[in-house]
Design an enzyme around this catalytic site. Sequence first.
Site, PDB file in Angstrom:
ATOM      1  N   SER A 265       1.099 -76.741-113.350  1.00  0.00           N
ATOM      2  CA  SER A 265       2.155 -76.130-113.879  1.00  0.00           C
ATOM      3  C   SER A 265       2.900 -76.604-115.035  1.00  0.00           C
ATOM      4  O   SER A 265       2.173 -76.850-115.937  1.00  0.00           O
ATOM      5  CB  SER A 265       3.746 -76.823-112.603  1.00  0.00           C
ATOM      6  OG  SER A 265       3.106 -78.342-113.382  1.00  0.00           O
ATOM      7  N   LYS A 266       4.249 -75.516-114.897  1.00  0.00           N
ATOM      8  CA  LYS A 266       4.718 -75.372-116.223  1.00  0.00           C
ATOM      9  C   LYS A 266       4.423 -76.226-117.216  1.00  0.00           C
ATOM     10  O   LYS A 266       5.248 -77.153-118.066  1.00  0.00           O
ATOM     11  CB  LYS A 266       5.778 -74.952-116.234  1.00  0.00           C
ATOM     12  CG  LYS A 266       5.830 -73.309-115.893  1.00  0.00           C
ATOM     13  CD  LYS A 266       7.389 -72.836-117.161  1.00  0.00           C
ATOM     14  CE  LYS A 266       7.164 -71.814-116.434  1.00  0.00           C
ATOM     15  NZ  LYS A 266       7.207 -70.510-115.395  1.00  0.00           N
ATOM     16  N   ARG A 267       4.360 -77.908-116.445  1.00  0.00           N
ATOM     17  CA  ARG A 267       4.282 -79.510-117.279  1.00  0.00           C
ATOM     18  C   ARG A 267       3.321 -79.297-118.163  1.00  0.00           C
ATOM     19  O   ARG A 267       3.647 -79.913-118.807  1.00  0.00           O
ATOM     20  CB  ARG A 267       4.531 -80.332-116.217  1.00  0.00           C
ATOM     21  CG  ARG A 267       5.918 -81.046-115.777  1.00  0.00           C
ATOM     22  CD  ARG A 267       5.605 -82.042-114.490  1.00  0.00           C
ATOM     23  NE  ARG A 267       4.829 -81.897-113.675  1.00  0.00           N
ATOM     24  CZ  ARG A 267       3.068 -82.731-113.880  1.00  0.00           C
ATOM     25  NH1 ARG A 267       3.204 -83.415-114.505  1.00  0.00           N
ATOM     26  NH2 ARG A 267       2.310 -83.003-112.728  1.00  0.00           N
ATOM     27  N   HIS A 268       2.828 -78.919-117.766  1.00  0.00           N
ATOM     28  CA  HIS A 268       1.189 -78.897-118.813  1.00  0.00           C
ATOM     29  C   HIS A 268       1.085 -77.296-119.873  1.00  0.00           C
ATOM     30  O   HIS A 268       0.337 -78.012-119.980  1.00  0.00           O
ATOM     31  CB  HIS A 268      -0.115 -79.039-117.599  1.00  0.00           C
ATOM     32  CG  HIS A 268       0.340 -79.528-116.900  1.00  0.00           C
ATOM     33  ND1 HIS A 268      -0.024 -79.239-115.308  1.00  0.00           N
ATOM     34  CD2 HIS A 268      -1.075 -81.180-116.419  1.00  0.00           C
ATOM     35  CE1 HIS A 268      -0.086 -80.032-114.669  1.00  0.00           C
ATOM     36  NE2 HIS A 268      -0.383 -81.501-115.862  1.00  0.00           N
ATOM     37  N   GLY A 269       2.280 -76.912-120.228  1.00  0.00           N
ATOM     38  CA  GLY A 269       2.302 -76.488-120.411  1.00  0.00           C
ATOM     39  C   GLY A 269       2.126 -75.184-120.052  1.00  0.00           C
ATOM     40  O   GLY A 269       2.833 -74.636-119.265  1.00  0.00           O
TER      41      GLY A 269
END
Length: 502
Positions: A265-269
Amino acid sequence: MVEYHSSERIAMPTPVRVRFAPSPTGRPHVGGIRTAMFNWLMARHAGGKFVLRIEDTDVTRKVEGAVEYIMDGLKWLGLDWDEGPDVGGDYGPYYQSQRLDLYRQAADRLVKQGDAYYCYCSPERLVEMRKEQVARKQPPGYDRHCRDLAPQERAQKEAGGIVPVVRFKVPLEGQTKFTDLIYGDVTFEHSTIDDFVLLKSDGYPTYHLANVVDDHAMEISHVIRGEEWVSSTPRHLLIYGALGYDPPQYVHHPLIVGPDRAKLSKRHGDVSILEFRKHGYLPETMFNFLALIGWSLDDKTELMTRQELIDNFSLERIGKTGAIFNRDKLDWMNGVYIRSLSIEDFTQRALPFLEQGLPSPVKRPLDIDYVRRMMPLIQERTKKLTEAPGLVKFFFVDKLDYDPTLLIARNMTPESTLAALDASSQRLSKLSIFNEESLETLLRPLAEELGLKAGQLFGALRTAVTGETATPPLFQTMAVLGRERCLRRIDEALEKLRRLSS
Ligand code: GLU
């Protein structure tokens, strides 16, 4: 019991027809794109058809422009579709919102057969029901309030102007089983499936109904999709059964996860394929990289061309466990693909990044011949096209901005550096040809003549002409910069040194 051994169908000589069926709810996530890729590879491997179908029946989640983003992402990777919204095909239209009649007909038929029913429950009642279920720690699900309404009760509701939804009448007992090509035998108890909605009150179908009606109508042979849809599959099979259709072969693949094993997800980039393009990855890299997340040839081969992937693709080699998105590997792979480009190709691909990323005072459009000459100097070191502007910036800017003490090499003083650069400047201005060889022939002996180590003189020159301490090879760099720029920059360096020692 409803039982499907869809694996038995593998041997059937059905032509392969697979589809990518995105909902246009945002930017195309690399996970979805990889699903599209597995479908595409399957179609190309088997000489079948790859269909693009837009599942746009959830009006509330529709995002303007999302279809274009999805198509853009697919095209960038060369995932061309044989049938779809823009190219047409024998099974169109390919937007579900243009196929509403088909879903209504199917829903009507199911009601008529007794496999579905009208439900008049208000949203308020459903919210209330859910609350009570939560309070009683019961699994959430429709309580079948309208399942057995008497005809006069129905007539009453209709007369009250309530527009009903259509719900599927899930058998109260028994199981649905199917064989997934990756997960093997899967069983769902009917008691765990509630009477789900087929047709909403706005006349739009739910995902479940539309998906089944279309996969059947479009003669889809294999449904290859992410594992988050496994729990929808028994619902789909119940609809297939009730409509008397043969279900397709199911292939649910694990999702892409981050290094922490959580869904990517966005959390990972970056997660949208378009972001990877913007950030300087090549489509060849993304194609190779994504195909090898969760699929492998032999546990060791990392670099595979598009054709090799097509030739070797098989559903059997999709792994059963979550596949990690390894950004270090992606960067490494991008470097490999960048280095494999011809200089001209590399130049053309880097050009938009340079136009965009070089400081604004640099004159646009860029001088392409000048650009062409510097690109061989940075190709080896470029891992992402976005790095190119930073690597070549010093070729373009008017005034270099650097700390003058960087001009002074080990065991040198401002004075000795000044003398060395001054001597270099005089010789360089007299050089008849200004190229890599002539610079080398001039500058190596000059260092000796000045009693300096080559590294000392070259270090001072490098900083003077580039403003940086780590650059591509000095003589090539100076040759590209040209005599005039080099001399002007050495003059400026001399000025800085004078100020330093005064
Ligand atoms: N519309 C669904 C999605 O957005 C399709 C799932 C499927 O392939 O059945 O992923």
